[in-house]
Design a protein around this motif. Structure first.
Motif, PDB file in Angstrom:
ATOM      1  N   GLN A   1      98.579  79.985  55.625  1.00 45.60           N
ATOM      2  CA  GLN A   1      97.187  79.897  56.062  1.00 45.60           C
ATOM      3  C   GLN A   1      97.142  79.467  57.516  1.00 45.60           C
ATOM      4  N   LEU A   2      96.312  80.166  58.274  1.00 45.36           N
ATOM      5  CA  LEU A   2      96.058  79.831  59.673  1.00 45.36           C
ATOM      6  C   LEU A   2      94.552  79.775  59.845  1.00 45.36           C
ATOM      7  N   VAL A   3      94.055  78.626  60.245  1.00 37.78           N
ATOM      8  CA  VAL A   3      92.610  78.443  60.343  1.00 37.78           C
ATOM      9  C   VAL A   3      92.259  78.009  61.757  1.00 37.78           C
ATOM     10  N   GLU A   4      91.555  78.902  62.453  1.00 39.95           N
ATOM     11  CA  GLU A   4      91.144  78.618  63.829  1.00 39.95           C
ATOM     12  C   GLU A   4      89.800  77.899  63.847  1.00 39.95           C
ATOM     13  N   SER A   5      89.600  77.132  64.887  1.00 47.47           N
ATOM     14  CA  SER A   5      88.322  76.466  65.105  1.00 47.47           C
ATOM     15  C   SER A   5      88.152  76.225  66.599  1.00 47.47           C
ATOM     16  N   GLY A   6      86.914  75.918  66.985  1.00 47.79           N
ATOM     17  CA  GLY A   6      86.663  75.529  68.362  1.00 47.79           C
ATOM     18  C   GLY A   6      85.975  76.568  69.222  1.00 47.79           C
ATOM     19  N   GLY A   7      85.753  77.757  68.679  1.00 47.95           N
ATOM     20  CA  GLY A   7      85.061  78.767  69.470  1.00 47.95           C
ATOM     21  C   GLY A   7      83.604  78.408  69.688  1.00 47.95           C
ATOM     22  N   GLY A   8      82.966  79.197  70.524  1.00 49.57           N
ATOM     23  CA  GLY A   8      81.553  78.955  70.788  1.00 49.57           C
ATOM     24  C   GLY A   8      81.077  79.666  72.024  1.00 49.57           C
ATOM     25  N   LEU A   9      79.909  79.268  72.482  1.00 45.48           N
ATOM     26  CA  LEU A   9      79.273  79.844  73.665  1.00 45.48           C
ATOM     27  C   LEU A   9      79.457  78.884  74.836  1.00 45.48           C
ATOM     28  N   VAL A  10      79.898  79.418  75.953  1.00 41.58           N
ATOM     29  CA  VAL A  10      80.129  78.584  77.125  1.00 41.58           C
ATOM     30  C   VAL A  10      79.755  79.367  78.374  1.00 41.58           C
ATOM     31  N   GLN A  11      79.323  78.667  79.396  1.00 43.75           N
ATOM     32  CA  GLN A  11      78.982  79.320  80.653  1.00 43.75           C
ATOM     33  C   GLN A  11      80.248  79.638  81.455  1.00 43.75           C
ATOM     34  N   PRO A  12      80.167  80.620  82.328  1.00 48.08           N
ATOM     35  CA  PRO A  12      81.309  80.896  83.206  1.00 48.08           C
ATOM     36  C   PRO A  12      81.720  79.639  83.966  1.00 48.08           C
TER      37      PRO A  12
ATOM     38  N   SER B   1      84.797  75.247  79.863  1.00 49.89           N
ATOM     39  CA  SER B   1      86.044  75.070  79.115  1.00 49.89           C
ATOM     40  C   SER B   1      85.774  75.058  77.614  1.00 49.89           C
ATOM     41  N   LEU B   2      86.779  75.468  76.882  1.00 50.30           N
ATOM     42  CA  LEU B   2      86.767  75.364  75.425  1.00 50.30           C
ATOM     43  C   LEU B   2      88.184  75.043  74.964  1.00 50.30           C
ATOM     44  N   THR B   3      88.261  74.379  73.835  1.00 54.15           N
ATOM     45  CA  THR B   3      89.562  74.106  73.226  1.00 54.15           C
ATOM     46  C   THR B   3      89.587  74.707  71.835  1.00 54.15           C
ATOM     47  N   LEU B   4      90.511  75.632  71.614  1.00 52.71           N
ATOM     48  CA  LEU B   4      90.707  76.239  70.310  1.00 52.71           C
ATOM     49  C   LEU B   4      91.857  75.551  69.590  1.00 52.71           C
ATOM     50  N   SER B   5      91.680  75.377  68.304  1.00 51.23           N
ATOM     51  CA  SER B   5      92.742  74.798  67.478  1.00 51.23           C
ATOM     52  C   SER B   5      93.065  75.723  66.323  1.00 51.23           C
ATOM     53  N   CYS B   6      94.302  75.673  65.902  1.00 51.72           N
ATOM     54  CA  CYS B   6      94.745  76.449  64.737  1.00 51.72           C
ATOM     55  C   CYS B   6      95.523  75.513  63.826  1.00 51.72           C
TER      56      CYS B   6
ATOM     57  N   CYS C   1      94.847  83.197  65.924  1.00 52.70           N
ATOM     58  CA  CYS C   1      96.121  82.493  65.853  1.00 52.70           C
ATOM     59  C   CYS C   1      97.078  83.356  65.035  1.00 52.70           C
ATOM     60  N   ARG C   2      98.346  83.370  65.456  1.00 52.58           N
ATOM     61  CA  ARG C   2      99.342  84.150  64.721  1.00 52.58           C
ATOM     62  C   ARG C   2     100.633  83.364  64.611  1.00 52.58           C
ATOM     63  N   GLY C   3     101.222  83.436  63.422  1.00 47.65           N
ATOM     64  CA  GLY C   3     102.517  82.820  63.184  1.00 47.65           C
ATOM     65  C   GLY C   3     103.037  83.232  61.818  1.00 47.65           C
ATOM     66  N   ALA C   4     104.341  83.218  61.663  1.00 45.35           N
ATOM     67  CA  ALA C   4     104.957  83.584  60.379  1.00 45.35           C
ATOM     68  C   ALA C   4     104.448  84.939  59.889  1.00 45.35           C
ATOM     69  N   ASP C   5     104.282  85.868  60.818  1.00 46.06           N
ATOM     70  CA  ASP C   5     103.825  87.228  60.502  1.00 46.06           C
ATOM     71  C   ASP C   5     102.448  87.258  59.857  1.00 46.06           C
ATOM     72  N   SER C   6     101.652  86.250  60.119  1.00 43.83           N
ATOM     73  CA  SER C   6     100.309  86.184  59.548  1.00 43.83           C
ATOM     74  C   SER C   6      99.280  85.923  60.633  1.00 43.83           C
ATOM     75  N   TRP C   7      98.046  86.269  60.308  1.00 41.29           N
ATOM     76  CA  TRP C   7      96.923  86.101  61.222  1.00 41.29           C
ATOM     77  C   TRP C   7      95.892  85.147  60.631  1.00 41.29           C
ATOM     78  N   GLY C   8      95.249  84.393  61.526  1.00 38.31           N
ATOM     79  CA  GLY C   8      94.077  83.673  61.107  1.00 38.31           C
ATOM     80  C   GLY C   8      92.878  84.603  61.067  1.00 38.31           C
ATOM     81  N   GLN C   9      91.735  84.035  60.726  1.00 40.29           N
ATOM     82  CA  GLN C   9      90.526  84.867  60.589  1.00 40.29           C
ATOM     83  C   GLN C   9      89.825  85.077  61.923  1.00 40.29           C
ATOM     84  N   GLY C  10      90.207  84.307  62.910  1.00 38.03           N
ATOM     85  CA  GLY C  10      89.630  84.454  64.240  1.00 38.03           C
ATOM     86  C   GLY C  10      88.453  83.525  64.481  1.00 38.03           C
ATOM     87  N   THR C  11      88.240  83.222  65.752  1.00 39.26           N
ATOM     88  CA  THR C  11      87.087  82.422  66.168  1.00 39.26           C
ATOM     89  C   THR C  11      86.487  83.057  67.412  1.00 39.26           C
TER      90      THR C  11
END
Length: 112
Positions: free
Chosen positions: A3-14, A17-22, A96-106
């Motif tokens: 299991q790969l679970v991403e978080s931290g996405g969102g809306l940001v101005q040019p 900054s954002l921090t993504l976690s998996c 996020c990708r690892g162990a030949d698997s993908w997360g669901q995306g953020t």
């Protein structure tokens, strides 16, 4: 089960900054290189960055070099993508990708 679970996405101005976690589980995390990819609407998925098993080396796409930083914590089984100086063209779903698997995306949206 991997299991790969991403978080931290969102809306940001040019320029922002954002921090993504998996959060990873179901496999020996420290034995795998970990990756972040992204896919913008109508475009192919592209590799953004990856980090070695020990976390001692990292690699970046030219488009994000100097703005993004990938890191990992092998005790917490997490990989982080710190994104600074975001641009409109960074808008995409980040995976996020690892162990030949993908997360669901953020979703990351950079917009004024």
């Amino acid at each position: 089960q991997v299991q790969l679970v991403e978080s931290g996405g969102g809306l940001v101005q040019p320029g922002g900054s954002l921090t993504l976690s998996c959060a990873a589980s179901g496999f020996p995390f420290s034995r795998y290189i970990m990756y972040w990819y992204r896919q913008a609407p109508g475009k192919q998925r592209e590799r953004v960055a990856h980090v070695t098993r020990a976390g001692d080396m990292s690699y970046y796409a030219d488009s994000v070099k100097g703005r993004f930083t990938i890191s990992r914590d092998n005790d917490r089984n997490t990989v982080v993508l710190q994104m600074n100086h975001l641009k409109l063209e960074d808008t995409a779903v980040y995976f996020c990708r690892g162990a030949d698997s993908w997360g669901q995306g953020t979703q990351v949206t950079v917009s004024s």
